[in-house]
Design a protein around this motif. Structure first.
Motif, mmCIF file in Angstrom:
data_model
loop_
_atom_site.group_PDB
_atom_site.id
_atom_site.type_symbol
_atom_site.label_atom_id
_atom_site.label_comp_id
_atom_site.label_asym_id
_atom_site.label_seq_id
_atom_site.Cartn_x
_atom_site.Cartn_y
_atom_site.Cartn_z
ATOM 1 N N ASN A 160 -1.842 4.499 8.359
ATOM 2 C CA ASN A 160 -2.266 3.008 8.252
ATOM 3 C C ASN A 160 -3.477 2.574 9.299
ATOM 4 O O ASN A 160 -3.131 1.334 10.117
ATOM 5 C CB ASN A 160 -0.711 2.435 8.524
ATOM 6 C CG ASN A 160 -0.043 2.643 7.335
ATOM 7 O OD1 ASN A 160 -0.301 1.859 6.142
ATOM 8 N ND2 ASN A 160 0.818 3.453 7.243
ATOM 9 N N GLN B 193 0.068 -6.091 8.781
ATOM 10 C CA GLN B 193 0.288 -4.760 8.743
ATOM 11 C C GLN B 193 0.775 -4.011 10.172
ATOM 12 O O GLN B 193 1.478 -3.035 10.111
ATOM 13 C CB GLN B 193 -1.079 -3.919 8.381
ATOM 14 C CG GLN B 193 -0.945 -2.242 8.269
ATOM 15 C CD GLN B 193 -0.766 -2.200 6.815
ATOM 16 O OE1 GLN B 193 0.169 -3.008 6.052
ATOM 17 N NE2 GLN B 193 -0.706 -0.893 6.215
ATOM 18 N N ASN C 154 4.342 -4.808 9.970
ATOM 19 C CA ASN C 154 5.041 -3.697 9.085
ATOM 20 C C ASN C 154 5.425 -2.264 9.660
ATOM 21 O O ASN C 154 6.386 -1.605 9.620
ATOM 22 C CB ASN C 154 4.410 -4.001 7.673
ATOM 23 C CG ASN C 154 4.397 -4.963 7.035
ATOM 24 O OD1 ASN C 154 5.559 -5.843 7.053
ATOM 25 N ND2 ASN C 154 3.543 -5.017 5.958
ATOM 26 N N LYS D 93 11.364 1.053 -10.971
ATOM 27 C CA LYS D 93 10.873 0.523 -9.577
ATOM 28 C C LYS D 93 11.155 -0.793 -9.097
ATOM 29 O O LYS D 93 10.619 -1.212 -7.898
ATOM 30 C CB LYS D 93 9.325 0.761 -9.832
ATOM 31 C CG LYS D 93 8.749 2.141 -9.900
ATOM 32 C CD LYS D 93 6.964 2.042 -9.805
ATOM 33 C CE LYS D 93 6.550 3.517 -9.932
ATOM 34 N NZ LYS D 93 5.199 3.244 -9.710
ATOM 35 N N PHE E 151 12.718 -6.461 -1.696
ATOM 36 C CA PHE E 151 11.838 -5.891 -0.536
ATOM 37 C C PHE E 151 12.945 -6.035 0.650
ATOM 38 O O PHE E 151 13.426 -7.158 0.926
ATOM 39 C CB PHE E 151 10.799 -6.804 -0.405
ATOM 40 C CG PHE E 151 9.945 -6.104 0.825
ATOM 41 C CD1 PHE E 151 9.060 -5.192 0.657
ATOM 42 C CD2 PHE E 151 10.105 -6.723 2.040
ATOM 43 C CE1 PHE E 151 8.198 -4.695 1.596
ATOM 44 C CE2 PHE E 151 9.244 -6.390 3.309
ATOM 45 C CZ PHE E 151 8.472 -5.389 3.120
ATOM 46 N N CYS F 144 12.524 -0.392 2.506
ATOM 47 C CA CYS F 144 11.612 -0.053 1.383
ATOM 48 C C CYS F 144 10.097 -0.206 1.820
ATOM 49 O O CYS F 144 9.484 0.663 1.359
ATOM 50 C CB CYS F 144 11.876 -1.159 0.486
ATOM 51 S SG CYS F 144 13.397 -1.077 -0.472
ATOM 52 N N ALA F 145 9.763 -0.966 2.987
ATOM 53 C CA ALA F 145 8.523 -0.935 3.359
ATOM 54 C C ALA F 145 8.110 0.236 3.892
ATOM 55 O O ALA F 145 6.910 0.812 3.748
ATOM 56 C CB ALA F 145 8.215 -2.064 4.566
ATOM 57 N N PHE G 216 8.773 3.292 2.804
ATOM 58 C CA PHE G 216 8.244 4.214 1.508
ATOM 59 C C PHE G 216 6.742 3.418 1.343
ATOM 60 O O PHE G 216 5.929 4.364 0.964
ATOM 61 C CB PHE G 216 9.017 3.959 0.409
ATOM 62 C CG PHE G 216 10.563 4.616 0.705
ATOM 63 C CD1 PHE G 216 10.541 5.929 0.718
ATOM 64 C CD2 PHE G 216 11.484 3.749 1.167
ATOM 65 C CE1 PHE G 216 11.925 6.662 1.049
ATOM 66 C CE2 PHE G 216 12.577 4.463 1.543
ATOM 67 C CZ PHE G 216 12.864 5.996 1.589
ATOM 68 N N ASP G 217 6.393 2.199 1.135
ATOM 69 C CA ASP G 217 5.423 1.770 0.858
ATOM 70 C C ASP G 217 4.099 2.141 1.730
ATOM 71 O O ASP G 217 3.159 2.728 1.518
ATOM 72 C CB ASP G 217 5.332 0.006 0.866
ATOM 73 C CG ASP G 217 6.141 -0.323 -0.203
ATOM 74 O OD1 ASP G 217 6.356 0.308 -1.395
ATOM 75 O OD2 ASP G 217 6.514 -1.675 -0.194
ATOM 76 N N LEU G 218 4.470 2.151 3.115
ATOM 77 C CA LEU G 218 3.544 2.514 4.320
ATOM 78 C C LEU G 218 2.981 4.061 4.033
ATOM 79 O O LEU G 218 2.013 4.396 4.426
ATOM 80 C CB LEU G 218 3.990 2.157 5.392
ATOM 81 C CG LEU G 218 4.187 0.683 5.842
ATOM 82 C CD1 LEU G 218 4.842 0.528 7.091
ATOM 83 C CD2 LEU G 218 2.855 0.164 5.835
ATOM 84 N N ASP H 21 3.015 5.436 1.207
ATOM 85 C CA ASP H 21 2.597 5.877 -0.304
ATOM 86 C C ASP H 21 3.663 6.719 -1.148
ATOM 87 O O ASP H 21 2.984 7.750 -1.601
ATOM 88 C CB ASP H 21 1.382 6.456 -0.265
ATOM 89 C CG ASP H 21 0.641 6.409 -1.729
ATOM 90 O OD1 ASP H 21 1.116 5.537 -2.305
ATOM 91 O OD2 ASP H 21 -0.163 7.244 -1.931
ATOM 92 N N SER I 270 6.573 6.583 -3.706
ATOM 93 C CA SER I 270 7.282 5.881 -4.809
ATOM 94 C C SER I 270 8.750 5.863 -4.636
ATOM 95 O O SER I 270 9.366 7.046 -4.487
ATOM 96 C CB SER I 270 7.077 6.118 -5.957
ATOM 97 O OG SER I 270 5.584 5.750 -6.273
#
Length: 209
Positions: A82, A96, A99, A124, A128, A132-133, A135-137, A139, A141
């Motif tokens: 990131n 960002q 996060n 899915k 939020f 969970c963030a 996993f998003d950061l 990438d 799922s």
């Protein structure tokens, strides 16, 4: 850029330690992390997803690795993956960075489990959270298996877009059911789903790459 873990010869073990295992995967041999005891461990799942993607690196001679080292490796990956903020406005960069700070702060808690609030409309669908963030950061799922059969019209209508936590709160607010109410309730909901709602407190989640 992922940071290789120290080899077995010079690794400093801190806290809980996990053994590793070399497996064949897509024409190469890669180490994966093994659980030491049964139970949820999202940290191991994250590391294995990144190892299988060839993003996280472990020396093949590493026979075991500490949880502290896994946290360090994932922290480094969060920062590396990131770091590209070119052509981003100030608001995006600030959000960002916050996060990432929150994700790094929550990483140690992933050693034993993850607190999520699922919705039943999609595999899915999650409320939020800072967990969970992470996993998003990275990438990665996140999926769950609690899906209402769309052909079960009564259950679909009863649940709608409500989350697990909302449904649990509503069930508690109802108070004890009379035998007649209980029978009517079970006729409206799938038996297995009723058992899940009444006995489970933390949804089991599966992490997939």
């Amino acid at each position: 850029m992922a940071i290789p873990a120290p080899s077995r010869r010079n690794a400093t073990v801190k806290g809980r330690v996990h053994k590793t295992k070399l497996i064949p995967f897509l024409g190469r041999r890669t180490p994966i992390i093994l659980q030491d005891v049964n139970g949820p461990c999202p940290l191991i799942a994250i590391c294995n997803a990144l190892l299988l993607r060839n993003i996280l690196k472990l020396d093949p001679s590493t026979a075991e690795v500490s949880q502290d080292e896994l946290v360090r490796l994932v922290t480094q990956q969060l920062l590396d993956s990131n770091s590209n903020i070119k052509n981003k406005d100030a608001a995006y960069v600030k959000n960002q960075q916050q996060n990432i700070v929150d994700a790094i702060d929550r990483l140690p808690y992933l050693k034993t489990g993850i607190d999520v609030n699922i919705k039943f409309s999609s595999i899915k669908s999650f409320e939020f959270t800072r967990e969970c963030a992470i996993f998003d950061l990275l990438d990665i799922s996140l999926y769950h298996g609690w899906i209402v059969d769309p052909q079960d019209r009564n259950t679909s209508v009863a649940i709608g877009s409500k989350s697990y936590n909302v449904l649990m709160s509503e069930l508690v607010a109802r108070g004890p059911l009379t035998p007649q109410q209980s029978k009517r309730f079970c006729n409206q909901l799938d038996v297995e789903f009723t058992i899940i709602l009444s006995r489970c407190y933390t949804p089991f989640c599966q992490i997939c790459s």
